[in-house]
Design a protein around this motif. Structure first.
Motif, PDB file in Angstrom:
ATOM      1  N   THR A 155       3.652  78.583  43.580  1.00 20.02           N
ATOM      2  CA  THR A 155       4.369  78.914  42.725  1.00 20.02           C
ATOM      3  C   THR A 155       5.409  78.279  41.808  1.00 20.02           C
ATOM      4  O   THR A 155       5.314  78.265  40.487  1.00 20.02           O
ATOM      5  N   LEU A 156       5.364  77.280  42.607  1.00 20.90           N
ATOM      6  CA  LEU A 156       5.500  75.711  42.007  1.00 20.90           C
ATOM      7  C   LEU A 156       6.842  75.933  41.293  1.00 20.90           C
ATOM      8  O   LEU A 156       6.871  75.216  39.929  1.00 20.90           O
ATOM      9  N   ARG A 157       8.135  77.071  41.856  1.00 25.79           N
ATOM     10  CA  ARG A 157       9.564  76.381  41.406  1.00 25.79           C
ATOM     11  C   ARG A 157      10.073  75.981  41.325  1.00 25.79           C
ATOM     12  O   ARG A 157      11.269  75.594  40.591  1.00 25.79           O
ATOM     13  N   CYS A 158       9.656  74.479  41.935  1.00 28.25           N
ATOM     14  CA  CYS A 158      10.969  73.690  42.454  1.00 28.25           C
ATOM     15  C   CYS A 158       9.877  72.859  41.117  1.00 28.25           C
ATOM     16  O   CYS A 158      11.054  71.467  41.212  1.00 28.25           O
ATOM     17  N   GLY A 159       9.767  72.678  40.106  1.00 30.49           N
ATOM     18  CA  GLY A 159       9.113  71.735  39.604  1.00 30.49           C
ATOM     19  C   GLY A 159       8.023  71.297  39.434  1.00 30.49           C
ATOM     20  O   GLY A 159       7.972  70.057  37.953  1.00 30.49           O
ATOM     21  N   ASP A 190       6.529  81.926  46.832  1.00 30.37           N
ATOM     22  CA  ASP A 190       6.234  82.358  47.601  1.00 30.37           C
ATOM     23  C   ASP A 190       5.252  81.233  48.426  1.00 30.37           C
ATOM     24  O   ASP A 190       4.356  80.411  47.654  1.00 30.37           O
ATOM     25  N   PHE A 191       4.844  81.421  49.930  1.00 31.43           N
ATOM     26  CA  PHE A 191       3.899  80.932  50.148  1.00 31.43           C
ATOM     27  C   PHE A 191       2.734  80.585  49.917  1.00 31.43           C
ATOM     28  O   PHE A 191       2.197  81.083  49.456  1.00 31.43           O
ATOM     29  N   ARG A 192       1.740  79.614  49.997  1.00 31.46           N
ATOM     30  CA  ARG A 192       0.535  79.446  50.175  1.00 31.46           C
ATOM     31  C   ARG A 192      -0.497  80.319  51.115  1.00 31.46           C
ATOM     32  O   ARG A 192       0.310  80.613  52.161  1.00 31.46           O
ATOM     33  N   ASN A 193      -1.397  80.813  50.652  1.00 23.72           N
ATOM     34  CA  ASN A 193      -2.143  81.663  51.398  1.00 23.72           C
ATOM     35  C   ASN A 193      -2.749  80.813  52.726  1.00 23.72           C
ATOM     36  O   ASN A 193      -2.938  81.306  54.125  1.00 23.72           O
ATOM     37  N   ASP A 194      -2.094  79.405  52.576  1.00 26.05           N
ATOM     38  CA  ASP A 194      -3.162  78.875  53.565  1.00 26.05           C
ATOM     39  C   ASP A 194      -2.400  78.070  54.931  1.00 26.05           C
ATOM     40  O   ASP A 194      -2.682  77.071  55.328  1.00 26.05           O
ATOM     41  N   VAL A 195      -0.727  78.709  54.924  1.00 29.64           N
ATOM     42  CA  VAL A 195      -0.332  77.959  55.543  1.00 29.64           C
ATOM     43  C   VAL A 195      -0.540  79.104  56.883  1.00 29.64           C
ATOM     44  O   VAL A 195      -0.396  80.230  57.124  1.00 29.64           O
ATOM     45  N   ASN A 196      -0.325  78.177  57.821  1.00 32.67           N
ATOM     46  CA  ASN A 196      -1.096  78.620  59.224  1.00 32.67           C
ATOM     47  C   ASN A 196       0.364  78.856  59.827  1.00 32.67           C
ATOM     48  O   ASN A 196       1.133  78.339  60.584  1.00 32.67           O
ATOM     49  N   GLU A 197       1.157  80.068  59.758  1.00 35.39           N
ATOM     50  CA  GLU A 197       1.839  80.956  60.394  1.00 35.39           C
ATOM     51  C   GLU A 197       1.936  81.148  62.571  1.00 35.39           C
ATOM     52  O   GLU A 197       1.060  81.345  62.689  1.00 35.39           O
ATOM     53  N   GLN A 198       3.267  80.502  62.512  1.00 38.16           N
ATOM     54  CA  GLN A 198       3.859  80.315  63.823  1.00 38.16           C
ATOM     55  C   GLN A 198       4.528  81.172  64.299  1.00 38.16           C
ATOM     56  O   GLN A 198       5.367  81.609  63.908  1.00 38.16           O
ATOM     57  N   PRO A 199       4.330  81.903  65.333  1.00 38.24           N
ATOM     58  CA  PRO A 199       4.852  82.789  65.511  1.00 38.24           C
ATOM     59  C   PRO A 199       6.631  82.191  66.780  1.00 38.24           C
ATOM     60  O   PRO A 199       7.736  82.756  66.880  1.00 38.24           O
ATOM     61  N   GLY A 200       6.779  81.102  66.694  1.00 31.79           N
ATOM     62  CA  GLY A 200       7.650  80.556  67.159  1.00 31.79           C
ATOM     63  C   GLY A 200       7.967  79.136  66.496  1.00 31.79           C
ATOM     64  O   GLY A 200       6.939  78.453  66.323  1.00 31.79           O
ATOM     65  N   LEU A 220       9.843  63.421  51.460  1.00 33.42           N
ATOM     66  CA  LEU A 220       9.759  64.420  50.075  1.00 33.42           C
ATOM     67  C   LEU A 220      10.608  64.334  49.473  1.00 33.42           C
ATOM     68  O   LEU A 220      11.890  65.120  50.029  1.00 33.42           O
ATOM     69  N   ARG A 221      10.319  64.598  48.199  1.00 36.21           N
ATOM     70  CA  ARG A 221      11.395  65.370  47.095  1.00 36.21           C
ATOM     71  C   ARG A 221      11.583  66.771  47.242  1.00 36.21           C
ATOM     72  O   ARG A 221      10.044  67.666  47.532  1.00 36.21           O
ATOM     73  N   TYR A 222      11.943  67.570  47.175  1.00 37.49           N
ATOM     74  CA  TYR A 222      11.924  69.479  46.587  1.00 37.49           C
ATOM     75  C   TYR A 222      10.767  69.074  46.225  1.00 37.49           C
ATOM     76  O   TYR A 222      10.262  70.967  46.297  1.00 37.49           O
ATOM     77  N   ARG A 223      10.773  69.473  44.897  1.00 40.61           N
ATOM     78  CA  ARG A 223       9.140  69.173  44.255  1.00 40.61           C
ATOM     79  C   ARG A 223       8.116  69.645  44.695  1.00 40.61           C
ATOM     80  O   ARG A 223       6.773  70.362  44.647  1.00 40.61           O
ATOM     81  N   GLU A 224       7.460  68.085  45.778  1.00 39.50           N
ATOM     82  CA  GLU A 224       6.736  67.509  46.202  1.00 39.50           C
ATOM     83  C   GLU A 224       6.018  68.507  47.460  1.00 39.50           C
ATOM     84  O   GLU A 224       5.265  69.107  47.702  1.00 39.50           O
ATOM     85  N   LEU A 225       8.007  68.840  47.901  1.00 41.39           N
ATOM     86  CA  LEU A 225       7.485  69.600  49.690  1.00 41.39           C
ATOM     87  C   LEU A 225       7.426  70.954  48.812  1.00 41.39           C
ATOM     88  O   LEU A 225       6.596  72.174  49.304  1.00 41.39           O
ATOM     89  N   ASP A 226       7.675  72.063  48.020  1.00 42.28           N
ATOM     90  CA  ASP A 226       7.272  73.358  46.995  1.00 42.28           C
ATOM     91  C   ASP A 226       5.565  72.868  47.090  1.00 42.28           C
ATOM     92  O   ASP A 226       4.887  74.141  47.009  1.00 42.28           O
ATOM     93  N   ALA A 227       5.359  71.838  46.371  1.00 40.53           N
ATOM     94  CA  ALA A 227       4.233  71.983  46.008  1.00 40.53           C
ATOM     95  C   ALA A 227       2.827  71.884  47.388  1.00 40.53           C
ATOM     96  O   ALA A 227       2.128  71.792  47.293  1.00 40.53           O
ATOM     97  N   ILE A 244       0.138  70.682  45.568  1.00 44.38           N
ATOM     98  CA  ILE A 244      -0.357  69.152  46.617  1.00 44.38           C
ATOM     99  C   ILE A 244      -1.020  69.972  48.233  1.00 44.38           C
ATOM    100  O   ILE A 244      -1.076  70.684  48.591  1.00 44.38           O
ATOM    101  N   THR A 245      -2.159  68.735  47.561  1.00 40.17           N
ATOM    102  CA  THR A 245      -3.798  69.059  48.688  1.00 40.17           C
ATOM    103  C   THR A 245      -3.583  68.278  49.758  1.00 40.17           C
ATOM    104  O   THR A 245      -4.774  68.177  50.871  1.00 40.17           O
ATOM    105  N   HIS A 246      -3.676  66.912  48.653  1.00 43.50           N
ATOM    106  CA  HIS A 246      -4.361  65.710  50.049  1.00 43.50           C
ATOM    107  C   HIS A 246      -3.244  64.783  50.115  1.00 43.50           C
ATOM    108  O   HIS A 246      -2.519  64.719  49.161  1.00 43.50           O
ATOM    109  N   TRP A 247      -2.699  64.329  51.138  1.00 42.77           N
ATOM    110  CA  TRP A 247      -1.900  62.649  51.298  1.00 42.77           C
ATOM    111  C   TRP A 247      -1.520  62.016  50.180  1.00 42.77           C
ATOM    112  O   TRP A 247      -1.133  61.690  49.609  1.00 42.77           O
TER     113      TRP A 247
END
Length: 330
Positions: free
Chosen positions: A154-158, A204-214, A142-149, A163-166
């Protein structure tokens, strides 16, 4: 596999720290290798560590080895996240504040307002923050812009669109229409903050990122979901997952390996830190000082390697010992 919870009985800029990381090997050639730890008399008492979950396992390794050397020492480790370290140090409920990111300016200010000086950050290991996918995922990197997408809204990396599908990352066949399932850390984690800063370009993170405690929860989730992607310290690598090579801009893909983290070529490499309350011109309490000296010895750094992280270059160790006033300790 790392444990999820733990309760066991710098003043330099971040860019400056990372420049030292990339130049560490050249500097290390002129520095003596770290010496084995030598026990000293009169070490006893309770030592409390409050902070990062990312390297809680490593702090526990250090603690157990230190307590074996000193039966009259009790090290207590609590690891709910890096954001808990500054408060514990300010309130003097802990002597050690492990963090997987530097303190924020407001955290530094709060400490300084209370004590009249800044906390001291001690570099203790090098970590590579890895981006994991299921072992059957054929994506090559992955490139930074893809990782960000993938992770941000917010898509600040270009990137021009989320990106929602593989398939949007070039995967074909059955993978093309598969939804991407995202896993990450919660906001008290230093890993969360570091990933937000570096991989999301402070977005900012997407709202559908599953946040984990560890971190262990992240890698476990990725290993059990074919569509998953998640970020965690490389020390949490386990079976069933694969770390993706990462590229900045249009540069080459760099694998998340110990060697690449140590030489600074892997873009998501970072120092792991322990903050302490050291008054200017005054020595640390003996117990605190000896624990840090143990960490920065060859014995302590062997445990860094054992736990999957990268030992510090010799020159960095020499600088940390000198800054702590421990360079001449016998």
């Amino acid at each position: 596999m790392k444990h999820k919870g733990w309760v066991a009985t710098l003043k330099w800029g971040w860019l400056g720290a990372m420049s030292l990381l990339s130049g560490g090997h050249a500097l290390a050639q002129d520095a003596p290798a770290p010496a084995p730890y030598q026990n000293v008399e009169g070490v006893a008492g309770v030592l409390t560590s409050v902070g990062s979950d990312t390297f809680a396992n490593l702090v526990t390794y250090w603690s157990e080895a230190f307590m074996q050397r000193y039966p009259n020492v009790n090290v207590q480790v609590q690891a709910a996240g890096s954001s808990t370290a500054p408060t514990a140090l300010i309130e003097a409920t802990a002597q050690l504040g492990p963090m997987s990111r530097p303190m924020k300016s407001r955290e530094m200010t709060a400490f300084e307002q209370n004590y009249g000086y800044k906390p001291t950050a001690v570099r203790v290991a090098i970590d590579a923050l890895a981006v994991f996918v299921h072992e059957d995922n054929p994506l090559q990197g992955l490139r930074y812009r893809e990782l960000d997408a993938v992770f941000s809204r917010t898509l600040r990396c270009g990137a021009n669109s989320p990106i929602t599908h593989w398939g949007q990352l070039g995967l074909t066949g059955r993978w093309a229409q598969r939804d991407i399932q995202r896993f990450g850390r919660n906001s008290v984690s230093g890993t969360y903050g570091y990933f937000k800063q570096k991989a999301l370009c402070n977005g900012d993170f997407r709202n559908d990122v599953n946040e984990q405690p560890g971190s262990a929860s992240v890698v476990q989730s990725v290993s059990t979901s074919l569509n998953a992607i998640g970020y965690s310290g490389i020390g949490y690598r386990t079976s069933g997952i694969r770390a993706l090579p990462i590229a900045q801009g249009d540069g080459p893909f760099i694998a998340a390996t110990k060697a690449n983290a140590a030489n600074g070529s892997y873009p998501l490499a970072r120092y792991l830190l322990i903050y302490v309350n050291k008054a200017p011109g005054k020595p640390l309490p003996k117990l605190d000082a000896e624990f840090l000296r143990f960490i920065l010895s060859s014995d302590g750094q062997q445990l860094v390697d054992k736990d999957g992280y990268v030992p510090l270059p010799a020159a960095v160790i020499a600088r940390e010992l000198a800054a702590l006033g421990l360079a001449d300790a016998e």
